[in-house]
Design an enzyme around this catalytic site. Structure first.
Site, PDB file in Angstrom:
ATOM      1  CB  THR A   1       3.837   5.199   5.305  1.00 33.35           C
ATOM      2  OG1 THR A   1       3.866   4.431   6.509  1.00 33.35           O
ATOM      3  CG2 THR A   1       2.531   4.956   4.579  1.00 33.35           C
TER       4      THR A   1
ATOM      5  CE  LYS B   1       6.999  -4.373   8.682  1.00 30.62           C
ATOM      6  NZ  LYS B   1       6.432  -3.341   7.786  1.00 30.62           N
TER       7      LYS B   1
ATOM      8  CE  LYS C   1      11.348  -0.907   6.928  1.00 23.58           C
ATOM      9  NZ  LYS C   1      10.375  -0.372   6.003  1.00 23.58           N
ATOM     10  NE  ARG C   2       5.550  -4.236  15.708  1.00 23.14           N
ATOM     11  CZ  ARG C   2       4.504  -4.379  16.508  1.00 23.14           C
ATOM     12  NH1 ARG C   2       3.803  -3.331  16.895  1.00 23.14           N
ATOM     13  NH2 ARG C   2       4.169  -5.568  16.969  1.00 23.14           N
TER      14      ARG C   2
ATOM     15  CE  LYS D   1       5.659   8.263   7.986  1.00 20.10           C
ATOM     16  NZ  LYS D   1       5.324   7.201   8.940  1.00 20.10           N
TER      17      LYS D   1
ATOM     18  CG  HIS E   1      -4.181  -1.317   5.755  1.00 23.64           C
ATOM     19  ND1 HIS E   1      -3.590  -0.107   5.457  1.00 23.64           N
ATOM     20  CD2 HIS E   1      -5.459  -1.049   6.067  1.00 23.64           C
ATOM     21  CE1 HIS E   1      -4.489   0.852   5.610  1.00 23.64           C
ATOM     22  NE2 HIS E   1      -5.630   0.310   5.979  1.00 23.64           N
TER      23      HIS E   1
HETATM   24  C1  26V Z   1      -3.498  -6.971  12.101  1.00 26.61           C
HETATM   25  C2  26V Z   1      -3.806  -7.473  13.326  1.00 26.61           C
HETATM   26  C3  26V Z   1      -4.380  -8.823  13.393  1.00 26.61           C
HETATM   27  C4  26V Z   1      -5.036  -9.097  14.714  1.00 26.61           C
HETATM   28  C5  26V Z   1      -4.212  -8.652  15.870  1.00 26.61           C
HETATM   29  C6  26V Z   1      -3.912  -7.173  15.820  1.00 26.61           C
HETATM   30  C7  26V Z   1      -3.584  -6.692  14.473  1.00 26.61           C
HETATM   31  C8  26V Z   1      -3.073  -5.429  14.329  1.00 26.61           C
HETATM   32  C9  26V Z   1      -2.771  -4.935  13.088  1.00 26.61           C
HETATM   33  C10 26V Z   1      -2.975  -5.709  11.970  1.00 26.61           C
HETATM   34  C11 26V Z   1      -2.760  -5.143  10.630  1.00 26.61           C
HETATM   35  C12 26V Z   1      -1.425  -5.132  10.122  1.00 26.61           C
HETATM   36  C13 26V Z   1      -1.511  -4.546   8.764  1.00 26.61           C
HETATM   37  C14 26V Z   1      -0.645  -3.343   8.585  1.00 26.61           C
HETATM   38  O1  26V Z   1      -0.254  -2.640   9.490  1.00 26.61           O
HETATM   39  N1  26V Z   1      -0.358  -3.102   7.343  1.00 26.61           N
HETATM   40  C15 26V Z   1       0.504  -2.025   6.939  1.00 26.61           C
HETATM   41  O2  26V Z   1      -0.320  -0.944   6.525  1.00 26.61           O
HETATM   42  C16 26V Z   1       0.439   0.172   6.117  1.00 26.61           C
HETATM   43  C17 26V Z   1      -0.532   1.279   5.803  1.00 26.61           C
HETATM   44  O3  26V Z   1      -1.319   0.935   4.708  1.00 26.61           O
HETATM   45  C18 26V Z   1       1.303  -0.197   4.922  1.00 26.61           C
HETATM   46  O4  26V Z   1       2.086   0.908   4.567  1.00 26.61           O
HETATM   47  C19 26V Z   1       2.212  -1.380   5.255  1.00 26.61           C
HETATM   48  O5  26V Z   1       2.896  -1.802   4.103  1.00 26.61           O
HETATM   49  C20 26V Z   1       1.369  -2.520   5.795  1.00 26.61           C
HETATM   50  O6  26V Z   1       2.200  -3.570   6.271  1.00 26.61           O
END
Ligand code: 26V
Length: 818
Positions: free
Chosen positions: A665, A563, A557-558, A669, A366
């Protein structure tokens, strides 16, 4: 012996008569909530209504389970450390087809459905896109008929709640379980032991056997929530794990007078599932995070293997009957854990176990952001999971031998492929582990998938050229159209019939109405109604009045530098300057709305929130721009707030630096709900443009290729800024304290970052963004043109249903016939 007839105590669970539902609600209020009608408050009514709704899921839930067992169907397990569910009642009631009768039933009891629905806690067991995708997938898997289980953690505190104090983000603990959780079933009988630490012994008997002796053990117990598909044709399970101590209290220690020590084990278990990590980039390998990852991976795999073995008494057919989908690398330790369970516990030979493991596991990536790619220091990993570490070394040895001998990999390639990063302190690379342990590795948009092949997984892709594939994300149209936008939904139903709810691609039938003046009026009226509702919310929550007749320009968004909320704020500042210099011009009135949370330790993200609030304060108090420009930062963004914002948007801001947003996503929406997108050619924006047509989206800025090229060949933002009078002026204002008179240097470093490196290319894209915004203004000024484009967006967004995405996973990755 008492003879209990089958139906004697059963309420009529098939009936959709309001009076039958009302009687059930009273029953539940009395016998489960324990309240008398005359004293029940809205929360009591909510609890009773949830229980009645939940009752309606049980028969079909059990039938779904029995059917999969009977037909020996393949089961899909979606493993995710995050499920960003939001509220469930509207969803379940809609999908059960009970919305109208339930409303009526409650009304007859003097209760408003919408009022009690608002009181349900918003389950925020996720950070953002990845967690929300998992929630959309759960609903779509039930809808399209995939026998699926979601596995995750039952965090007692979800994502922190955000308050804004003097413009700054403050984090407060979130307490979604405060009033209990009536959706879930506590499954004490489904419990597994999960170990940590200790040592590994080896016995030389025949083949040799490794035994792990963990120093610590906790028990994982299951909580199940039914997930109702559209029309309740299938109901799947979301199983969330809670950690419990083996001995709740060590009585020997307690009796010795060591009252704190006697609870040590209990406290360690307690900490494991207490709170969701609130960052979406890694904070240098925290032990508790790895404990969470292993805990839920191990419990889930033990559960999966037990279920499989009970039914088939062999693991030879594991890949034919089980698909395990890893949502990012967070459950990547599954690769080693599945091997451990098959080899050490069930006694399979290593090579055979490896064949079954890779045949069963698939992995979704992701993000390509280097700081979000998980890796763990070897000493930490080895200390916590010594046997898993041995297995990883064994996998790595075989992998690197094959890379060298069969694929002729160079030393450089070997370094990249290895499961161990040796560039500094040795670390286990979870992305590489997930890649080699999976038969499918998918990206979440076409562009993101291409970039995966070219960057992070370049060498592994060369070695395994058939593994990487694209599965463009989607959203569930039930939550993100039907439920959140009832006005538009009934307009669509009146125009093309209700069938689009069964097959969202039928929205295409709206295309002929895009130019129809009468339909345009109704479409605009539905939008306006949603904008009125949002204005009311903003007034109530923030005491700020915004007019529903102005353009609602929304970025939610975050908060992340890539972003580029900063780009949007700087453009607002520049517009503010331009309006003040030329108040006589015919400006398009806009409200720029922001919402989003920053990771608590992400300094620049928190500063960007403060800047948005500082800029809002100054602009909203300026008499010249009153009624032309307003800026609003709405606190505590979550799924429920998104459900208000998405239907009310005119303009959707999707402006990440090209190449950095894996998919997005939120973009889907908004477009589905008839907003125009202003965006870069990033993530799924590329595919949105393909679907809606390039005349119906406003694209600006560098392409991913151009960004990469600029980064490689030297990029001088200082020169660029000097060449853009609008940008220079806006930056000067921000850096000199125009918006922060109480602390004039507050934004000096933030702005200096743009001059000195500008990694996210804010300066490079500024002029193009600003021009694109004026193009948007021009479109807005011609209402029939604007309406035509936004109607075509709604009509052409059906492809982005997560039902489509799930069908692709089923066909290409899981091999599940539908
Ligand atoms: C990474 C980590 C690293 C360790 C600490 C906790 C933590 C929590 C979440 C993440 C992953 C972040 C990746 C993410 O959210 N990606 C998003 O995924 C969406 C669904 O596929 C996508 O639409 C977004 O573009 C993408 O940023």
């Amino acid at each position: 012996m008492i003879n209990i007839s089958e139906t004697a105590h059963k309420p009529n669970l098939q009936s959709t008569e309001p009076d039958v539902l009302a009687a059930e609600i009273i029953d539940r209020l009395t016998y489960s909530v324990g309240k008398d009608r005359s004293v029940a408050n809205n929360n009591d009514w909510l609890q009773a209504t949830i229980l009645v709704t939940r009752d309606r899921t049980i028969d079909q839930w059990m039938e779904s389970t029995r059917e999969t067992y009977r037909t020996e169907g393949k089961r899909v397990y979606y493993l995710s450390l995050e499920f960003l569910i939001g509220r469930l009642m509207r969803d379940a009631v809609t999908n059960l087809g009970l919305m109208d009768p339930m409303r009526e039933a409650l009304k007859s009891l003097g209760v408003e459905f919408d009022v009690i629905a608002e009181m349900e806690a918003d389950a925020a067991l996720g950070n953002g896109g990845l967690g929300r995708l998992a929630a959309c997938f759960m609903e779509s898997m039930a809808t399209v008929g995939v026998p699926a289980f979601g596995y995750g953690i039952r965090y007692r505190h979800g994502l922190f709640s955000q308050r804004i104090k003097d413009g700054w983000q403050q984090e407060y603990p979130e307490t979604w379980l405060e009033h209990g959780n009536r959706w879930e079933f506590d499954r004490r009988e489904s419990a597994y032991e999960v170990g940590f630490g200790g040592s590994v012994s080896f016995e030389e008997n025949g083949e040799g056997k490794y035994t792990w002796h963990p120093a610590e053990r906790v028990i994982a117990t299951a909580y199940d929530t039914p997930i109702v598909g559209w029309k309740a044709e299938r109901i799947n399970t979301l199983r969330l794990w809670n950690a419990e101590p083996v001995d709740p209290i060590r009585l020997d220690a307690f009796n010795r007078g060591d009252h704190i020590g006697s609870l040590h084990q209990s406290n360690r278990a307690d900490a494991l599932t207490r709170v969701l990590y609130p960052a979406d980039t890694s904070e240098a390998g925290q032990a508790l995070r790895l404990r969470q990852e292993y805990f839920f991976s191990s419990a889930s795999l033990q559960d999966i293997l037990r279920r499989h073995h009970q039914q088939y008494e062999t693991f030879d057919n594991l890949p034919e009957k089980v698909a395990v989908q890893l949502n990012d690398t967070h459950p990547a330790v599954c690769v080693a854990e599945l091997m451990r369970l098959l080899v050490d516990i069930y006694g399979l030979e290593f090579g055979k176990a490896w064949e079954l493991t890779t045949g069963t596991i698939a992995y979704t990536n992701h993000t390509l952001l280097p700081e979000a790619l998980e890796s763990w220091p070897v000493p930490l990993f080895e200390g916590m999971l010594p046997r898993n570490m041995q297995i990883i070394y064994e996998i790595n040895a075989r992998l690197l031998k094959s890379a060298r001998n069969e694929h002729g990999a160079s030393d450089d390639a070997i370094r990249e492929i290895s499961l161990i990063d040796e560039s500094g302190e040795r670390r286990v690379r979870m992305g590489n582990l997930a890649f080699v342990g999976a038969h499918s590795i998918n990206g979440v948009s076409e562009l993101h998938t291409d970039l995966m092949k070219q960057t992070v997984f370049r060498n592994l892709h060369e070695m395994f050229p058939d593994r990487i594939n694209a599965k463009t994300n989607g959203i569930t149209p039930r939550r993100w159209l039907t439920q959140c936008n009832p006005g538009l939904t009934s307009l669509i139903s009146d125009t093309i019939g209700r069938e689009f709810q069964d097959d969202i691609t039928l929205l295409k039938e709206l295309e002929p109405y895009a130019d129809d003046a009468a339909f345009q009026e109704k479409f605009a009226a539905a939008k306006r109604e949603n904008k009125v509702a949002l204005s009311n919310l903003v007034r109530e929550r923030m005491g700020l009045s915004i007019s529903p007749d102005t353009m609602f320009d929304i970025q939610i968004k975050r908060i992340h530098e890539y972003k580029r909320q900063l780009l949007n704020i700087i453009e607002a500042v520049s517009l503010f300057d331009q309006i003040r210099s030329h108040p006589e011009k015919d400006w398009v009135p806009r409200v720029k709305i922001f919402a989003g949370k920053a990771a608590p330790t992400y300094h620049n993200a928190k500063l960007i929130i403060k800047l948005a609030n500082d800029v809002a304060r100054v602009i909203n108090a300026d008499p010249t721009v009153r009624d032309i420009l307003k800026v609003v930062f709405i606190p505590n963004y979550n799924v429920s707030l998104a459900e208000m914002l998405v239907p009310a948007a005119d303009l959707s801001e999707q402006i990440s630096t090209a190449g950095m947003e894996a998919s997005g996503t939120g973009n889907m929406k908004f477009a589905l709900n008839g907003a125009l997108t202003i965006g870069t050619l990033d993530g799924a924006n590329v595919e949105i443009r393909e679907q809606v047509g390039e005349d119906n989206i406003v694209i600006f800025g560098l392409t991913a290729e151009e960004v990469a090229e600029k980064r490689a060949n030297g990029y001088d933002p200082r020169e660029l800024i000097a060449g853009s009078p609008e940008l220079s002026q806006a930056l000067r204002a921000i850096a000199s304290g125009v918006f922060s008179p109480d602390d004039p240097h507050r934004y000096r470093d933030l702005v200096e970052g743009l001059y000195s490196h500008d990694w996210f290319m804010v300066a490079a894209d500024f002029d193009s963004f600003s021009e694109a915004q004026r193009e948007v203004d021009a479109l807005w000024n011609d209402p029939s043109v604007w309406r035509n484009k936004t109607i075509l967006n709604t009509a052409r967004m059906g492809w982005f249903s997560s039902d489509r995405t799930i069908r692709e996973y089923s066909r290409d990755i899981w091999n599940v016939p539908l």
